[in-house]
Scaffold this active site. Structure first.
Site, PDB file in Angstrom:
ATOM      1  N   VAL A  28      11.841 -25.736  81.117  1.00 33.97           N
ATOM      2  CA  VAL A  28      10.513 -25.235  81.469  1.00 33.97           C
ATOM      3  C   VAL A  28      10.568 -23.844  82.077  1.00 33.97           C
ATOM      4  O   VAL A  28       9.705 -22.995  81.831  1.00 33.97           O
ATOM      5  CB  VAL A  28       9.826 -26.218  82.450  1.00 33.97           C
ATOM      6  CG1 VAL A  28       8.547 -25.615  83.019  1.00 33.97           C
ATOM      7  CG2 VAL A  28       9.532 -27.531  81.751  1.00 33.97           C
ATOM      8  N   ARG A  40      -3.341 -48.975  92.000  1.00 34.91           N
ATOM      9  CA  ARG A  40      -4.449 -49.802  92.485  1.00 34.91           C
ATOM     10  C   ARG A  40      -4.112 -50.469  93.818  1.00 34.91           C
ATOM     11  O   ARG A  40      -4.963 -50.582  94.687  1.00 34.91           O
ATOM     12  CB  ARG A  40      -4.789 -50.871  91.447  1.00 34.91           C
ATOM     13  CG  ARG A  40      -5.448 -50.316  90.200  1.00 34.91           C
ATOM     14  CD  ARG A  40      -5.808 -51.449  89.259  1.00 34.91           C
ATOM     15  NE  ARG A  40      -6.455 -50.963  88.041  1.00 34.91           N
ATOM     16  CZ  ARG A  40      -6.827 -51.738  87.036  1.00 34.91           C
ATOM     17  NH1 ARG A  40      -6.621 -53.055  87.114  1.00 34.91           N
ATOM     18  NH2 ARG A  40      -7.408 -51.237  85.964  1.00 34.91           N
ATOM     19  N   ARG A  41      -2.868 -50.945  93.922  1.00 31.28           N
ATOM     20  CA  ARG A  41      -2.452 -51.665  95.131  1.00 31.28           C
ATOM     21  C   ARG A  41      -1.129 -51.105  95.620  1.00 31.28           C
ATOM     22  O   ARG A  41      -0.201 -50.884  94.827  1.00 31.28           O
ATOM     23  CB  ARG A  41      -2.322 -53.168  94.846  1.00 31.28           C
ATOM     24  CG  ARG A  41      -3.643 -53.851  94.527  1.00 31.28           C
ATOM     25  CD  ARG A  41      -3.452 -55.329  94.255  1.00 31.28           C
ATOM     26  NE  ARG A  41      -2.613 -55.551  93.085  1.00 31.28           N
ATOM     27  CZ  ARG A  41      -3.061 -55.574  91.836  1.00 31.28           C
ATOM     28  NH1 ARG A  41      -4.347 -55.370  91.597  1.00 31.28           N
ATOM     29  NH2 ARG A  41      -2.247 -55.799  90.829  1.00 31.28           N
ATOM     30  N   GLU A 123       0.283 -36.787  72.858  1.00 31.36           N
ATOM     31  CA  GLU A 123       1.221 -37.291  71.849  1.00 31.36           C
ATOM     32  C   GLU A 123       1.502 -38.779  72.011  1.00 31.36           C
ATOM     33  O   GLU A 123       1.661 -39.513  71.032  1.00 31.36           O
ATOM     34  CB  GLU A 123       2.538 -36.513  71.931  1.00 31.36           C
ATOM     35  CG  GLU A 123       3.557 -36.894  70.862  1.00 31.36           C
ATOM     36  CD  GLU A 123       3.112 -36.502  69.465  1.00 31.36           C
ATOM     37  OE1 GLU A 123       3.028 -37.402  68.594  1.00 31.36           O
ATOM     38  OE2 GLU A 123       2.828 -35.312  69.237  1.00 31.36           O
ATOM     39  N   GLY A 128       3.895 -44.199  69.973  1.00 29.61           N
ATOM     40  CA  GLY A 128       4.967 -44.140  70.956  1.00 29.61           C
ATOM     41  C   GLY A 128       5.810 -42.892  70.889  1.00 29.61           C
ATOM     42  O   GLY A 128       5.317 -41.771  71.039  1.00 29.61           O
ATOM     43  N   ILE A 130       7.340 -41.582  68.377  1.00 29.05           N
ATOM     44  CA  ILE A 130       7.368 -40.857  67.104  1.00 29.05           C
ATOM     45  C   ILE A 130       6.595 -39.547  67.242  1.00 29.05           C
ATOM     46  O   ILE A 130       5.407 -39.554  67.571  1.00 29.05           O
ATOM     47  CB  ILE A 130       6.745 -41.696  65.972  1.00 29.05           C
ATOM     48  CG1 ILE A 130       7.472 -43.033  65.849  1.00 29.05           C
ATOM     49  CG2 ILE A 130       6.791 -40.940  64.660  1.00 29.05           C
ATOM     50  CD1 ILE A 130       6.819 -43.998  64.877  1.00 29.05           C
ATOM     51  N   GLY A 181       7.669 -60.026  74.643  1.00 27.97           N
ATOM     52  CA  GLY A 181       7.020 -58.894  75.298  1.00 27.97           C
ATOM     53  C   GLY A 181       6.373 -57.919  74.336  1.00 27.97           C
ATOM     54  O   GLY A 181       5.896 -56.858  74.754  1.00 27.97           O
ATOM     55  N   ASP A 195      -6.600 -51.692  68.520  1.00 32.87           N
ATOM     56  CA  ASP A 195      -5.578 -50.707  68.866  1.00 32.87           C
ATOM     57  C   ASP A 195      -5.305 -49.773  67.685  1.00 32.87           C
ATOM     58  O   ASP A 195      -5.300 -48.539  67.831  1.00 32.87           O
ATOM     59  CB  ASP A 195      -4.294 -51.426  69.286  1.00 32.87           C
ATOM     60  CG  ASP A 195      -3.140 -50.482  69.548  1.00 32.87           C
ATOM     61  OD1 ASP A 195      -3.036 -49.966  70.680  1.00 32.87           O
ATOM     62  OD2 ASP A 195      -2.334 -50.251  68.623  1.00 32.87           O
ATOM     63  N   LYS A 199      -6.125 -45.533  67.057  1.00 32.45           N
ATOM     64  CA  LYS A 199      -5.096 -44.595  66.603  1.00 32.45           C
ATOM     65  C   LYS A 199      -5.495 -43.944  65.284  1.00 32.45           C
ATOM     66  O   LYS A 199      -5.257 -42.746  65.068  1.00 32.45           O
ATOM     67  CB  LYS A 199      -3.765 -45.325  66.465  1.00 32.45           C
ATOM     68  CG  LYS A 199      -3.215 -45.813  67.798  1.00 32.45           C
ATOM     69  CD  LYS A 199      -2.016 -46.733  67.607  1.00 32.45           C
ATOM     70  CE  LYS A 199      -1.483 -47.240  68.945  1.00 32.45           C
ATOM     71  NZ  LYS A 199      -0.372 -48.200  68.769  1.00 32.45           N
TER      72      LYS A 199
END
Length: 428
Positions: A28, A40-41, A123, A128, A130, A181, A195, A199
């Site tokens: 950078v 949130r918590r 992106e 993901g 790609i 998962g 979903d 996209k």
């Protein structure tokens, strides 16, 4: 920088920032430091996260003077939209992985980015790790994209792959995906195609320089895909995949765009097609452009580390812009092509009919297709007596005509049941 959200993706972003700090600073031209993380918590344990960085005051965090970049990985529409807009109004550039928000109200976000001179990079919102959106937005911006076709949801691809390769039923494959998962406890967004539709809207907007929202996308999920559909595909040496398809539809003269078609639905594709070999939870997308030809992008389409990789790629790009005093590419929707209804889209159908085993059945079925100018590519009869079936594959025709024909066949006395209906993609 500020991070909104510290779930699976957010935690991976922090880990990569820490492990690669020196390399990222060198790329950078300045160090990248996390000023705060909105959650949130506060009480929940988060391995590898400095608890002193955590805050529940997300709005206060995105407007702080020591923050110049905001990374949003909380998802959903609100409060993500409000926080992003507040950040831009305060002069911060934004990186987001929020496909649902970009597909529903990207126009508001892009307008704010222009008004306040902020970068908006996203992106990680599609496929993901790609690298797909940047090639569409930058590398192919001088070309004429005709079509984007691909598998953009890993959960549904895993389920359909298990149904094809192991003979699993839909519910069995879904339970396995959840255990690994790949699928959420509530898998609706994935299995009903929401979903993938979000996209597809993002991809179509970039590919065709036209405003496309999730509401414009024809959407069908995979919950109705049956063992008969999978077996029918196998008999044709094909496989069933949930596809996102974005096409530029030419006008009658072939030179101008009549509109764009954007759709998500299950379809049979030949096993010879490269997308047929995309297994388990992987993603793959084809881009067909006039000069570049056919390009294929393949890789891990979800998961903490792959998505975090895409976020960091955007972070480096935005940070470089800040160091150089420049900004990245802005949204371009000059084409303003209409999004055509699904009924006008030209498709092909595979139809399996349980029929009475007597003379005249084939003629009756063929007559229903002829009434709507639908040409039959192939037809075969299987079985005899109570097991008699006709399997019809059509040539390409307007989807409305094909759908209407199927409904007429359901009411024919000689047709006991329409056992399977599936769109077909790939070369005829």
């Amino acid at each position: 920088m500020a991070l909104l959200g510290c779930g699976v993706v957010g935690t991976e972003v922090v880990r990569l920032l820490s492990e690669q700090a020196d390399d990222l600073a060198a790329r950078v031209g300045a160090p990248l430091e996390v000023a705060g993380i909105a959650v949130r918590r506060l009480g929940r344990p988060r391995e590898g996260i400095d608890q002193a960085l955590l805050t529940t005051d997300a709005q206060g965090l995105v407007t702080r003077d020591d923050v110049d970049i905001v990374i949003e990985v909380i998802g959903g529409i609100e409060p993500a939209r409000t926080l992003i807009l507040e950040a831009m109004k305060a002069g911060k550039s934004v990186i987001s992985a929020n496909k649902a928000l970009l597909a529903e109200d990207g126009e508001t976000l892009f307008a704010a980015a222009r008004e306040y001179g902020a970068d908006l990079y996203y992106e990680a919102s599609v496929a993901g790790a790609i690298p797909l959106l940047r090639p569409l937005r930058e590398s192919l911006v001088g070309d004429h994209v005709h079509r984007v076709l691909g598998i953009v949801n890993g959960t549904t691809n895993y389920i359909l792959d298990q149904m094809d390769t192991h003979g699993a039923g839909f519910n069995e494959a879904l339970e396995e995906a959840q255990a690994l998962g790949y699928a959420e406890a509530d898998p609706t967004a994935d299995v009903e195609g929401f979903d993938a539709a979000a996209k597809a809207a993002i991809l179509a907007q970039l590919a065709f320089h036209t405003r496309v929202t999730a509401a414009d996308v024809h959407r069908e999920g995979i919950t109705e895909v049956t063992a008969a559909d999978v077996a029918g595909a196998q008999a044709m040496d094909s496989v069933v995949k949930l596809l996102a398809i974005c096409e530029r539809v030419p006008s009658a003269d072939g030179r101008n765009g009549r509109g764009v078609s954007v759709r998500v639905h299950p379809a049979m594709i030949p096993r010879s097609h490269p997308l047929a070999s995309v297994r388990e939870a992987y993603n793959a997308v084809f881009v067909e452009a006039e000069s570049a030809g056919s390009l294929m992008f393949y890789g891990a389409g979800a998961g903490g580390a792959p998505t975090a990789s895409a976020v960091l790629g955007d972070l480096v790009a935005v940070a470089r812009n800040l160091v150089a005093g420049t900004s990245g590419p802005v949204e371009v929707t000059y084409a303003k092509l209409p999004v055509l209804p699904m009924g006008d889209t030209v498709t092909r159908y595979y139809i399996q009919l349980d029929v009475a085993d007597r003379p005249g059945v084939l003629a009756t079925v063929a007559e229903e297709f002829a009434r709507r100018d639908v040409s039959i590519r192939s037809v075969r009869q299987e079985g005899m007596g109570e097991d008699a079936q006709l399997v019809v594959v059509t040539h390409r025709a307007p989807d409305a005509a094909l759908s209407a024909t199927v409904e007429r066949l359901r009411n024919q006395e000689m047709v006991r049941e329409v056992a399977s209906v599936m769109r077909v993609e790939g070369d005829e």
